[in-house]
Scaffold this motif. Structure first.
Motif, mmCIF file in Angstrom:
data_model
loop_
_atom_site.group_PDB
_atom_site.id
_atom_site.type_symbol
_atom_site.label_atom_id
_atom_site.label_comp_id
_atom_site.label_asym_id
_atom_site.label_seq_id
_atom_site.Cartn_x
_atom_site.Cartn_y
_atom_site.Cartn_z
ATOM 1 N N SER A 190 0.818 -1.217 0.000
ATOM 2 C CA SER A 190 0.000 0.000 0.000
ATOM 3 C C SER A 190 0.850 1.265 0.000
ATOM 4 C CB SER A 190 -0.954 0.014 1.193
ATOM 5 O OG SER A 190 -0.277 0.350 2.393
ATOM 6 N N VAL A 229 -4.778 -6.703 -14.729
ATOM 7 C CA VAL A 229 -4.333 -5.868 -13.610
ATOM 8 C C VAL A 229 -2.813 -5.775 -13.667
ATOM 9 C CG1 VAL A 229 -4.233 -5.618 -11.107
ATOM 10 C CG2 VAL A 229 -6.308 -6.467 -12.176
ATOM 11 N N ARG A 258 -0.972 -3.337 -11.614
ATOM 12 C CA ARG A 258 -0.408 -2.794 -10.367
ATOM 13 C C ARG A 258 -1.294 -3.209 -9.190
ATOM 14 N NH1 ARG A 258 4.074 -0.379 -11.744
ATOM 15 N NH2 ARG A 258 4.094 1.126 -13.396
ATOM 16 N N PRO A 302 -3.360 -2.224 -6.240
ATOM 17 C CA PRO A 302 -4.004 -0.974 -5.829
ATOM 18 C C PRO A 302 -3.624 -0.613 -4.385
ATOM 19 C CG PRO A 302 -5.641 -2.695 -6.230
ATOM 20 C CD PRO A 302 -4.302 -3.282 -6.504
ATOM 21 N N LYS A 303 -3.130 0.598 -4.201
ATOM 22 C CA LYS A 303 -2.607 1.004 -2.895
ATOM 23 C C LYS A 303 -3.701 1.110 -1.829
ATOM 24 C CE LYS A 303 1.496 3.301 -4.600
ATOM 25 N NZ LYS A 303 2.281 4.519 -4.639
ATOM 26 N N SER A 337 -5.048 -2.296 -0.861
ATOM 27 C CA SER A 337 -4.067 -3.023 -0.055
ATOM 28 C C SER A 337 -4.022 -2.501 1.372
ATOM 29 C CB SER A 337 -2.675 -2.894 -0.671
ATOM 30 O OG SER A 337 -2.365 -4.030 -1.397
#
Length: 142
Positions: free
Chosen positions: A24, A47, A49, A51-52, A55
């Motif tokens: 994250s 997908v 990346r 997702p920050k 996460s």
């Protein structure tokens, strides 16, 4: 015995929470390639990346589940609502573990290496965690 089970659950979930927290904040540990990390962690085709925000939320929820496992081991804590939360956590983890073996799940999360890791590691771990919560709830009730 219930404290040992709770401690094992907590340690596993703490490790998962730390990994999600690291992702994250932008860490690519343990895989340097962000696309391969996303395919390993998420497994959804397309997908690229992790997702920050998602996460970060997962890290908080997983950490809370670990702390609740420790609370379940204390028979005098929380009352009936904590036992009910334990039942819900058992159902969530057992459900996630079981759904990982369905055709629909396989079709939706088919990217490798997630698909293989899910079948061999993630789903069995969820089943074990769910069983651990179920044991903690039963031990609270007897």
């Amino acid at each position: 015995m219930s404290m040992l089970i709770a401690a094992l659950i907590f340690v596993v979930l703490l490790a998962v929470a730390i990994a999600h927290f690291l992702w994250s904040i932008g860490s690519r540990w343990p895989i340097r390639d962000p696309e391969l990390l996303a395919r390993t962690v998420i497994g959804k085709p397309g997908v690229t990346r992790v997702p920050k925000l998602a996460s970060f939320v997962v890290s908080l929820l997983v950490l809370a589940a670990g702390v609740l496992a420790l609370s379940l081991a204390d028979h005098s804590a929380g009352g009936w609502w904590l036992t009910l939360v334990g039942v819900l956590l058992a159902a969530v983890f057992l459900g996630r573990g079981a759904i990982g073996y369905t055709e629909g799940w396989r079709a939706r999360f088919s990217a490798e290496p997630f698909a293989t890791l899910d079948r061999k590691n993630y789903s069995p771990l969820c089943l074990a965690l769910g069983a651990g919560y179920l044991i903690l709830v039963i031990m609270r009730l007897i």
